[in-house]
Design a protein around this motif. Structure first.
Motif, PDB file in Angstrom:
ATOM      1  N   UNK A 178      19.740 -45.691   8.848  1.00 60.42           N
ATOM      2  CA  UNK A 178      18.416 -46.228   9.128  1.00 60.42           C
ATOM      3  C   UNK A 178      18.485 -47.638   9.694  1.00 60.42           C
ATOM      4  N   UNK A 179      19.411 -48.464   9.191  1.00 59.80           N
ATOM      5  CA  UNK A 179      19.493 -49.838   9.671  1.00 59.80           C
ATOM      6  C   UNK A 179      19.868 -49.877  11.140  1.00 59.80           C
ATOM      7  N   UNK A 181      15.616 -40.041   9.282  1.00 52.85           N
ATOM      8  CA  UNK A 181      15.817 -41.369   9.849  1.00 52.85           C
ATOM      9  C   UNK A 181      15.089 -41.524  11.180  1.00 52.85           C
ATOM     10  N   UNK A 182      15.117 -40.485  12.010  1.00 53.04           N
ATOM     11  CA  UNK A 182      14.358 -40.529  13.263  1.00 53.04           C
ATOM     12  C   UNK A 182      12.866 -40.725  12.965  1.00 53.04           C
ATOM     13  N   UNK A 183      12.365 -39.990  11.974  1.00 59.72           N
ATOM     14  CA  UNK A 183      10.950 -40.108  11.618  1.00 59.72           C
ATOM     15  C   UNK A 183      10.609 -41.521  11.156  1.00 59.72           C
ATOM     16  N   UNK A 184      11.493 -42.090  10.346  1.00 61.23           N
ATOM     17  CA  UNK A 184      11.230 -43.444   9.842  1.00 61.23           C
ATOM     18  C   UNK A 184      11.215 -44.452  10.987  1.00 61.23           C
ATOM     19  N   UNK A 185      12.109 -44.283  11.944  1.00 60.71           N
ATOM     20  CA  UNK A 185      12.208 -45.259  13.040  1.00 60.71           C
ATOM     21  C   UNK A 185      10.994 -45.232  13.949  1.00 60.71           C
ATOM     22  N   UNK A 186      10.371 -44.062  14.125  1.00 65.76           N
ATOM     23  CA  UNK A 186       9.247 -43.983  15.062  1.00 65.76           C
ATOM     24  C   UNK A 186       7.898 -44.172  14.394  1.00 65.76           C
ATOM     25  N   UNK A 237       8.114 -48.459  18.334  1.00 64.72           N
ATOM     26  CA  UNK A 237       7.642 -47.088  18.492  1.00 64.72           C
ATOM     27  C   UNK A 237       6.135 -47.004  18.345  1.00 64.72           C
ATOM     28  N   UNK A 238       5.614 -47.649  17.301  1.00 62.43           N
ATOM     29  CA  UNK A 238       4.172 -47.554  17.038  1.00 62.43           C
ATOM     30  C   UNK A 238       3.365 -48.144  18.196  1.00 62.43           C
ATOM     31  N   UNK A 239       3.798 -49.293  18.708  1.00 65.13           N
ATOM     32  CA  UNK A 239       3.072 -49.924  19.806  1.00 65.13           C
ATOM     33  C   UNK A 239       3.096 -49.054  21.057  1.00 65.13           C
ATOM     34  N   UNK A 240       4.272 -48.509  21.373  1.00 66.88           N
ATOM     35  CA  UNK A 240       4.395 -47.662  22.564  1.00 66.88           C
ATOM     36  C   UNK A 240       3.555 -46.404  22.413  1.00 66.88           C
ATOM     37  N   UNK A 241       3.601 -45.809  21.224  1.00 65.76           N
ATOM     38  CA  UNK A 241       2.881 -44.557  20.995  1.00 65.76           C
ATOM     39  C   UNK A 241       1.383 -44.751  21.164  1.00 65.76           C
ATOM     40  N   UNK A 256      12.200 -40.834   0.834  1.00 67.99           N
ATOM     41  CA  UNK A 256      13.660 -40.889   0.857  1.00 67.99           C
ATOM     42  C   UNK A 256      14.109 -42.309   1.212  1.00 67.99           C
ATOM     43  N   UNK A 257      14.901 -42.967   0.361  1.00 65.29           N
ATOM     44  CA  UNK A 257      15.339 -44.333   0.659  1.00 65.29           C
ATOM     45  C   UNK A 257      16.383 -44.353   1.764  1.00 65.29           C
ATOM     46  N   UNK A 258      16.581 -45.502   2.421  1.00 63.92           N
ATOM     47  CA  UNK A 258      17.568 -45.566   3.507  1.00 63.92           C
ATOM     48  C   UNK A 258      18.959 -45.128   3.096  1.00 63.92           C
ATOM     49  N   UNK A 259      19.387 -45.479   1.873  1.00 59.14           N
ATOM     50  CA  UNK A 259      20.738 -45.124   1.441  1.00 59.14           C
ATOM     51  C   UNK A 259      20.915 -43.627   1.311  1.00 59.14           C
ATOM     52  N   UNK A 260      19.813 -42.896   1.158  1.00 61.84           N
ATOM     53  CA  UNK A 260      19.908 -41.439   1.045  1.00 61.84           C
ATOM     54  C   UNK A 260      19.972 -40.779   2.404  1.00 61.84           C
TER      55      UNK A 260
END
Length: 210
Positions: free
Chosen positions: A68-69, A148-153, A158-162, A59-63
């Motif tokens: 997302x930004x 959008x939450x999924x994309x952000x984490x 997020x990746x470094x903390x996780x 799913x693109x950000x515009x969708x």
């Protein structure tokens, strides 16, 4: 479905035919087709919108309602705080509106998360679990928010903390929380579903920032 996509040489951004045409061409029922499409959507291989049809790829950000930004600039703490407010209500609504196929999809994602061996697989199926719950509400706004939450984490801070924070024991706790959410939804209890989701996300917040 995957054989059809390969045979037609379809690529990301291509649109699949309408369900009526696709089910006839594949020789499968509309119900079976929808289950296949939903699984592909949970795996991030397609995305669907009321006006867009079914599109191959992520799913693109515009969708995702253009949020997302902003989420890309938000801190992990801000995002988790928002999730704790929003997702229990989504779980409560899904408990009342989910079909049997929805419940099976949610449970399948929970099982796949429990079986995940690596971090990337864990993130994929944990995100798919929360997205499947949102999809069960039949509300495109909730689906866009969780996407959008999924994309952000999945990237950046997020990746470094996780990678630093999540241990095998903490993942086992999350698996138990997912099971409790699934059980509450099976019992069609919006109050229990909301409570289980809130407990789960509060534990995630504690695990990450303790």
């Amino acid at each position: 479905m995957l054989a059809y996509i390969e045979e037609k040489e379809l690529k990301a951004g291509d649109r699949l035919p309408p369900e009526r045409e696709l089910s006839a061409e594949l020789g499968m029922s509309r119900r079976a087709l929808r289950q296949s499409l939903r699984r592909l959507e949970l795996e991030g291989q397609i995305w669907r919108g009321r006006r867009n049809g079914t599109i191959l790829g992520s799913r693109p950000p515009t969708a995702a309602l253009g949020i997302d930004r902003r989420l890309g600039r938000a801190s992990p703490d801000d995002i988790l705080s928002a999730r704790i407010v929003i997702e229990p209500s989504i779980a409560a609504l899904a408990a009342t509106k989910a079909s049997e196929a929805d419940l099976v999809n949610i449970e399948n994602c929970a099982h796949r998360t429990a079986e995940a061996a690596g971090d990337d697989s864990w993130v994929q199926w944990d995100g798919a679990f929360h997205l499947a719950i949102a999809a069960a509400t039949r509300n495109e706004v909730f689906v866009a928010l969780i996407s959008s939450f999924n994309a952000s984490r999945a990237e950046g801070p997020w990746r470094r903390i996780r990678l630093l924070a999540m241990t095998a024991e903490k993942r086992r706790n999350s698996v138990a929380h997912h099971a409790a959410i699934c059980e509450a939804m099976r019992q069609r209890s919006p109050e229990d579903a909301a409570r289980a989701m809130r407990r789960h996300l509060a534990a995630v917040q504690t695990h990450i920032f303790e």
